[in-house]
Design a protein around this motif. Sequence first.
Motif, PDB file in Angstrom:
ATOM      1  N   GLU A   1       9.805  25.257  54.110  1.00  0.00           N
ATOM      2  CA  GLU A   1      11.029  25.935  53.684  1.00  0.00           C
ATOM      3  C   GLU A   1      10.859  27.453  53.624  1.00  0.00           C
ATOM      4  O   GLU A   1      11.834  28.184  53.446  1.00  0.00           O
ATOM      5  CB  GLU A   1      11.470  25.394  52.322  1.00  0.00           C
ATOM      6  CG  GLU A   1      11.848  23.921  52.369  1.00  0.00           C
ATOM      7  CD  GLU A   1      12.218  23.362  51.011  1.00  0.00           C
ATOM      8  OE1 GLU A   1      12.078  24.098  50.012  1.00  0.00           O
ATOM      9  OE2 GLU A   1      12.645  22.194  50.949  1.00  0.00           O
ATOM     10  N   LYS A   2       9.615  27.934  53.773  1.00  0.00           N
ATOM     11  CA  LYS A   2       9.346  29.375  53.698  1.00  0.00           C
ATOM     12  C   LYS A   2       8.937  29.965  55.051  1.00  0.00           C
ATOM     13  O   LYS A   2       8.584  31.145  55.123  1.00  0.00           O
ATOM     14  CB  LYS A   2       8.231  29.639  52.683  1.00  0.00           C
ATOM     15  CG  LYS A   2       8.479  29.060  51.285  1.00  0.00           C
ATOM     16  CD  LYS A   2       9.595  29.790  50.569  1.00  0.00           C
ATOM     17  CE  LYS A   2       9.856  29.211  49.192  1.00  0.00           C
ATOM     18  NZ  LYS A   2       8.699  29.371  48.285  1.00  0.00           N
ATOM     19  N   ILE A   3       8.998  29.169  56.109  1.00  0.00           N
ATOM     20  CA  ILE A   3       8.568  29.659  57.422  1.00  0.00           C
ATOM     21  C   ILE A   3       9.598  30.620  58.002  1.00  0.00           C
ATOM     22  O   ILE A   3      10.793  30.340  58.022  1.00  0.00           O
ATOM     23  CB  ILE A   3       8.334  28.482  58.388  1.00  0.00           C
ATOM     24  CG1 ILE A   3       7.080  27.698  57.970  1.00  0.00           C
ATOM     25  CG2 ILE A   3       8.189  28.963  59.828  1.00  0.00           C
ATOM     26  CD1 ILE A   3       6.827  26.454  58.794  1.00  0.00           C
ATOM     27  N   ASP A   4       9.101  31.758  58.470  1.00  0.00           N
ATOM     28  CA  ASP A   4       9.920  32.746  59.167  1.00  0.00           C
ATOM     29  C   ASP A   4       9.531  32.685  60.641  1.00  0.00           C
ATOM     30  O   ASP A   4       8.435  33.089  61.017  1.00  0.00           O
ATOM     31  CB  ASP A   4       9.664  34.144  58.595  1.00  0.00           C
ATOM     32  CG  ASP A   4      10.511  35.225  59.254  1.00  0.00           C
ATOM     33  OD1 ASP A   4      11.063  34.987  60.344  1.00  0.00           O
ATOM     34  OD2 ASP A   4      10.602  36.330  58.672  1.00  0.00           O
ATOM     35  N   ASN A   5      10.425  32.165  61.470  1.00  0.00           N
ATOM     36  CA  ASN A   5      10.098  31.973  62.883  1.00  0.00           C
ATOM     37  C   ASN A   5       9.835  33.283  63.626  1.00  0.00           C
ATOM     38  O   ASN A   5       9.295  33.269  64.735  1.00  0.00           O
ATOM     39  CB  ASN A   5      11.234  31.219  63.585  1.00  0.00           C
ATOM     40  CG  ASN A   5      11.368  29.784  63.100  1.00  0.00           C
ATOM     41  OD1 ASN A   5      10.415  29.192  62.614  1.00  0.00           O
ATOM     42  ND2 ASN A   5      12.563  29.223  63.221  1.00  0.00           N
ATOM     43  N   GLY A   6      10.224  34.397  63.031  1.00  0.00           N
ATOM     44  CA  GLY A   6      10.024  35.683  63.682  1.00  0.00           C
ATOM     45  C   GLY A   6       8.672  36.311  63.429  1.00  0.00           C
ATOM     46  O   GLY A   6       8.319  37.313  64.060  1.00  0.00           O
ATOM     47  N   LEU A   7       7.894  35.739  62.513  1.00  0.00           N
ATOM     48  CA  LEU A   7       6.593  36.306  62.182  1.00  0.00           C
ATOM     49  C   LEU A   7       5.492  35.705  63.056  1.00  0.00           C
ATOM     50  O   LEU A   7       5.535  34.529  63.403  1.00  0.00           O
ATOM     51  CB  LEU A   7       6.257  36.044  60.708  1.00  0.00           C
ATOM     52  CG  LEU A   7       7.146  36.737  59.663  1.00  0.00           C
ATOM     53  CD1 LEU A   7       6.687  36.355  58.274  1.00  0.00           C
ATOM     54  CD2 LEU A   7       7.117  38.248  59.840  1.00  0.00           C
ATOM     55  N   PHE A   8       4.514  36.526  63.404  1.00  0.00           N
ATOM     56  CA  PHE A   8       3.365  36.041  64.150  1.00  0.00           C
ATOM     57  C   PHE A   8       2.166  36.924  63.842  1.00  0.00           C
ATOM     58  O   PHE A   8       2.297  38.053  63.358  1.00  0.00           O
ATOM     59  CB  PHE A   8       3.647  36.010  65.652  1.00  0.00           C
ATOM     60  CG  PHE A   8       3.907  37.365  66.257  1.00  0.00           C
ATOM     61  CD1 PHE A   8       2.868  38.141  66.757  1.00  0.00           C
ATOM     62  CD2 PHE A   8       5.203  37.865  66.337  1.00  0.00           C
ATOM     63  CE1 PHE A   8       3.106  39.382  67.309  1.00  0.00           C
ATOM     64  CE2 PHE A   8       5.449  39.113  66.892  1.00  0.00           C
ATOM     65  CZ  PHE A   8       4.398  39.870  67.385  1.00  0.00           C
ATOM     66  N   VAL A   9       0.983  36.381  64.120  1.00  0.00           N
ATOM     67  CA  VAL A   9      -0.266  37.105  63.938  1.00  0.00           C
ATOM     68  C   VAL A   9      -0.778  37.513  65.319  1.00  0.00           C
ATOM     69  O   VAL A   9      -0.722  36.718  66.267  1.00  0.00           O
ATOM     70  CB  VAL A   9      -1.320  36.234  63.219  1.00  0.00           C
ATOM     71  CG1 VAL A   9      -2.650  36.952  63.135  1.00  0.00           C
ATOM     72  CG2 VAL A   9      -0.827  35.865  61.833  1.00  0.00           C
ATOM     73  N   LYS A  10      -1.280  38.740  65.428  1.00  0.00           N
ATOM     74  CA  LYS A  10      -1.788  39.240  66.697  1.00  0.00           C
ATOM     75  C   LYS A  10      -3.117  39.950  66.473  1.00  0.00           C
ATOM     76  O   LYS A  10      -3.280  40.686  65.502  1.00  0.00           O
ATOM     77  CB  LYS A  10      -0.786  40.222  67.316  1.00  0.00           C
ATOM     78  CG  LYS A  10      -1.283  40.957  68.554  1.00  0.00           C
ATOM     79  CD  LYS A  10      -0.261  41.988  69.018  1.00  0.00           C
ATOM     80  CE  LYS A  10      -0.782  42.821  70.181  1.00  0.00           C
ATOM     81  NZ  LYS A  10       0.197  43.848  70.615  1.00  0.00           N
ATOM     82  N   HIS A  11      -4.081  39.707  67.343  1.00  0.00           N
ATOM     83  CA  HIS A  11      -5.298  40.501  67.336  1.00  0.00           C
ATOM     84  C   HIS A  11      -5.906  40.523  68.729  1.00  0.00           C
ATOM     85  O   HIS A  11      -5.588  39.681  69.579  1.00  0.00           O
ATOM     86  CB  HIS A  11      -6.308  39.991  66.302  1.00  0.00           C
ATOM     87  CG  HIS A  11      -7.084  38.794  66.741  1.00  0.00           C
ATOM     88  ND1 HIS A  11      -6.653  37.508  66.545  1.00  0.00           N
ATOM     89  CD2 HIS A  11      -8.297  38.698  67.359  1.00  0.00           C
ATOM     90  CE1 HIS A  11      -7.544  36.663  67.021  1.00  0.00           C
ATOM     91  NE2 HIS A  11      -8.552  37.351  67.520  1.00  0.00           N
TER      92      HIS A  11
END
Length: 247
Positions: free
Chosen positions: A145-155
């Motif tokens: 219920e707290k997932i933001d589909n626009g967020l991602f991790v990058k490295h």
Amino acid sequence: MSVNALYTDLSGYYDLMCVDIDYQTQSNAICRLHQLFGNDGTTHLDLACGTGPHVRHFIDAGYISSGLDINQPMLDIAATRCPEAHFSLQDMSHFEVSEPLDLITCFLYSIHYTDGIEKLKACITSARRALTTGGVFYFNAVDKEKIDNGLFVKHTAKQADEEFTFHSGWHYSGQGEKQSLRLSIEKASTDATQIWNDEHPMVAVSFMELTALLTPYFEVHVFEHNYETITPWDNVSGNAIFVCVKR
């Protein structure tokens, strides 16, 4: 530039993809929590252990540690990293152990690889069966219920003359028991750039639902997703550490 689906076996990229993960801090934090909530035992199993970096740190901390995974190439790397440990090719939804354990861990949100509520229930049941009285089941999780589909991790990471860029992020449609982990790897060299994309189906569950599944079998403690301090979950954040003591 070429774009392809990422093959299922990530073993060749796994350690590079996870190079920014502080395995030692994570392992130390769970050792501390085990001292607080556990039964003073030292037998340990890491579910979805991958190439074994957490197992290595638990062995170094004095545990009799083992691991399981469904990917044999990753287990081959783990066996080289931790020759004194036992590794087995098993599905964490339905696994068996030869002797009762004091601690079972599942790092890096891998509990979600159970891919459906029924398999998640089976994993919880398997963990309870494998633990001795007072044993602890640890994992971290994300609340659907707290997932933001626009967020991602990058490295990015370099290997020889190639530069790799890794992206990963959660995606949830807003309903149902399935979410996905979307991954991409970009490999750039002087000659060409290649991109692989993949999407892993995973179980979607709220923390309320998860606690309800665990409570019949465990005393459940939930903490903020911070391996530097031990802080009770604030009931707001969407990532948390679950410490479950067998009843």
